[in-house]
Write a protein that holds these residues in place. Structure first.
Motif, short mmCIF file in Angstrom:
data_model
loop_
_atom_site.label_atom_id
_atom_site.label_comp_id
_atom_site.label_asym_id
_atom_site.label_seq_id
_atom_site.Cartn_x
_atom_site.Cartn_y
_atom_site.Cartn_z
N PRO A 198 13.68 7.57 45.08
CA PRO A 198 14.85 6.71 45.32
C PRO A 198 15.73 6.55 44.08
O PRO A 198 16.95 6.35 44.21
N ILE A 199 15.15 6.63 42.88
CA ILE A 199 15.95 6.48 41.66
C ILE A 199 16.87 7.68 41.49
O ILE A 199 18.04 7.55 41.11
N MET A 200 16.35 8.87 41.75
CA MET A 200 17.18 10.07 41.69
C MET A 200 18.34 9.96 42.67
O MET A 200 19.48 10.31 42.35
N LEU A 201 18.07 9.44 43.86
CA LEU A 201 19.10 9.31 44.89
C LEU A 201 20.22 8.38 44.41
O LEU A 201 21.40 8.73 44.51
N PHE A 202 19.88 7.20 43.90
CA PHE A 202 20.91 6.24 43.51
C PHE A 202 21.78 6.78 42.38
O PHE A 202 22.99 6.61 42.37
N PHE A 203 21.15 7.47 41.42
CA PHE A 203 21.92 7.95 40.27
C PHE A 203 22.88 9.06 40.67
O PHE A 203 24.04 9.07 40.27
N TYR A 204 22.43 9.98 41.49
CA TYR A 204 23.29 11.09 41.89
C TYR A 204 24.45 10.61 42.76
O TYR A 204 25.56 11.14 42.66
N MET A 205 24.20 9.58 43.58
CA MET A 205 25.23 9.09 44.47
C MET A 205 26.27 8.20 43.77
O MET A 205 27.25 7.79 44.37
N GLY A 206 26.04 7.88 42.51
CA GLY A 206 27.01 7.08 41.76
C GLY A 206 27.03 5.63 42.15
O GLY A 206 28.07 4.96 42.01
N PHE A 207 25.90 5.10 42.62
CA PHE A 207 25.83 3.68 42.96
C PHE A 207 25.83 2.85 41.67
O PHE A 207 25.57 3.35 40.58
N GLU A 208 26.12 1.55 41.83
CA GLU A 208 26.33 0.68 40.67
C GLU A 208 25.08 -0.13 40.34
O GLU A 208 24.64 -0.97 41.11
N HIS A 209 24.52 0.13 39.16
CA HIS A 209 23.30 -0.54 38.70
C HIS A 209 23.66 -1.44 37.51
O HIS A 209 24.17 -0.96 36.50
N SER A 210 23.38 -2.72 37.63
CA SER A 210 23.85 -3.68 36.63
C SER A 210 23.30 -3.39 35.23
O SER A 210 24.01 -3.60 34.24
N ILE A 211 22.08 -2.90 35.10
CA ILE A 211 21.51 -2.67 33.78
C ILE A 211 22.01 -1.36 33.19
O ILE A 211 22.32 -1.28 32.00
N VAL A 212 22.11 -0.32 33.99
CA VAL A 212 22.73 0.92 33.51
C VAL A 212 24.15 0.62 33.01
O VAL A 212 24.58 1.12 31.96
N ASN A 213 24.86 -0.23 33.73
CA ASN A 213 26.23 -0.57 33.34
C ASN A 213 26.28 -1.41 32.06
O ASN A 213 27.28 -1.39 31.34
N MET A 214 25.19 -2.14 31.77
CA MET A 214 25.12 -2.87 30.51
C MET A 214 25.12 -1.93 29.32
O MET A 214 25.46 -2.33 28.20
N TYR A 215 24.72 -0.69 29.55
CA TYR A 215 24.81 0.34 28.52
C TYR A 215 26.16 1.07 28.57
O TYR A 215 26.85 1.21 27.56
N LEU A 216 26.54 1.53 29.76
CA LEU A 216 27.70 2.41 29.89
C LEU A 216 28.99 1.76 29.42
O LEU A 216 29.81 2.38 28.72
N PHE A 217 29.21 0.51 29.78
CA PHE A 217 30.53 -0.08 29.55
C PHE A 217 30.71 -0.61 28.13
O PHE A 217 31.75 -0.34 27.52
N PRO A 218 29.74 -1.34 27.55
CA PRO A 218 29.89 -1.64 26.11
C PRO A 218 29.98 -0.37 25.27
O PRO A 218 30.76 -0.29 24.32
N SER A 219 29.20 0.66 25.64
CA SER A 219 29.27 1.93 24.94
C SER A 219 30.65 2.55 25.09
O SER A 219 31.25 3.06 24.13
N GLY A 220 31.20 2.50 26.33
CA GLY A 220 32.52 3.05 26.56
C GLY A 220 33.58 2.36 25.73
O GLY A 220 34.51 3.01 25.23
N LEU A 221 33.47 1.04 25.57
CA LEU A 221 34.43 0.30 24.75
C LEU A 221 34.35 0.75 23.29
O LEU A 221 35.37 0.88 22.61
N MET A 222 33.14 1.00 22.79
CA MET A 222 32.98 1.47 21.40
C MET A 222 33.51 2.88 21.22
O MET A 222 33.89 3.27 20.11
N LEU A 223 33.54 3.64 22.31
CA LEU A 223 33.91 5.06 22.21
C LEU A 223 35.35 5.33 22.65
O LEU A 223 35.72 6.46 22.92
N GLY A 224 36.14 4.27 22.73
CA GLY A 224 37.57 4.45 22.98
C GLY A 224 38.01 4.39 24.43
O GLY A 224 39.13 4.79 24.74
#
Length: 280
Positions: A198-224
């Protein structure tokens, strides 16, 4: 790969939720911090694989390594406690209160965020060689993800918010199924296989995971990335948290509890006739 019957693993879910509610503040924060950090590393790994291979499926196949590691080590994600802790309250376990559930959720949220943010800073240093040059191709990709999944949703107004919410619901339907998967078996291999799918399924489908997003978005802000911290909170993190809560509790926790711990009354079946032979 010994398999546990549904009544047995659902009882384990309730026991786990109860234990997490009574866990000390220190242990709750440490376990949440490590879970957020490990999942963030897995997300960075999966995006790197996707960028370098040009194949999103390759990243999705490999992303669950982080999820499996953190649950085998006994760490906690907000998405998991959203599903497990309320079951102890519904089952009326002694001493379990709504306040205790909310306390656990709050501590795990901040612990996950701190762990994910730590990894975001570390990976941003790597992607920019200590912030001395422009982000590499992986860093650029992370910035693009942040833009598309904040201001990209905002551009569609309430339709974008609805889409975000539904993706978050579907995400924790799958992620919490993975949490349950860790309880289906008594062997490491059985647990990993049940979590991986099920984890492979959610990641490939681009679903929204609050903890993954805690990494992606602060990181995105640091990276421009061209979005703001408020964009991240209002057009991703907060609606995602709410959707994750609904998805995990409604589609996993309550469904399993209602049918395996508090099942409905069985229907009466007609008595089977007894056929006798003519000699009798």
């Amino acid at each position: 790969m010994a398999y546990l019957a549904p009544t047995d693993f659902v009882t384990k879910m309730i026991d786990a939720g109860e234990a997490k509610i009574f866990m000390s503040t220190r242990d709750t924060l440490v376990r949440a911090y490590m879970a957020g950090a490990i999942l963030a590393l897995a997300a960075a790994f999966a995006i790197t694989v996707t960028v370098q291979t040009g194949n999103p499926l390759a990243g999705a196949i490999l992303f669950p390594v982080g999820f499996c590691l953190l649950y085998l080590l006994g760490f906690d994600l907000l998405t998991g406690v959203f599903t497990l802790c309320p079951l102890a309250l519904i089952d009326k376990r002694p001493g379990v209160t709504l306040g205790g559930v909310l306390r656990n959720w709050t501590l795990v949220f901040f612990g996950n965020f701190a762990g994910a943010l730590t990894v975001a800073v570390m990976m941003a240093i790597i992607f920019t060689t200590g912030f001395t040059e422009a982000p590499n191709v992986v860093g650029e990709k992370i910035g693009t993800i942040g833009e598309g999944r904040t201001v990209g949703y905002a551009a569609h107004g309430w339709a974008g918010m609805l889409t975000l919410f539904v993706r978050a619901v579907l995400c924790n339907w799958m992620v919490s199924t993975g949490v349950v998967g860790a309880m289906l078996s008594t062997s490491v291999s059985g647990k990993v296989i049940a979590m991986w799918m099920p984890i492979m399924l959610f990641f490939y489908m681009g679903f929204e995971h609050s903890i993954v997003n805690m990494y992606l978005f602060p990181s995105g802000l640091m990276l421009g990335g061209d979005f703001s911290f408020m964009d991240y909170l209002l057009w991703n993190e907060l609606p995602t948290v709410l959707g994750n809560l609904v998805g995990g509790l409604a589609f996993v926790g309550l469904t399993l509890y209602s049918t395996h711990i508090r099942p409905g009354a069985a229907r009466n079946t007609p008595a089977r006739g007894i056929v006798t032979s003519p000699a009798e």
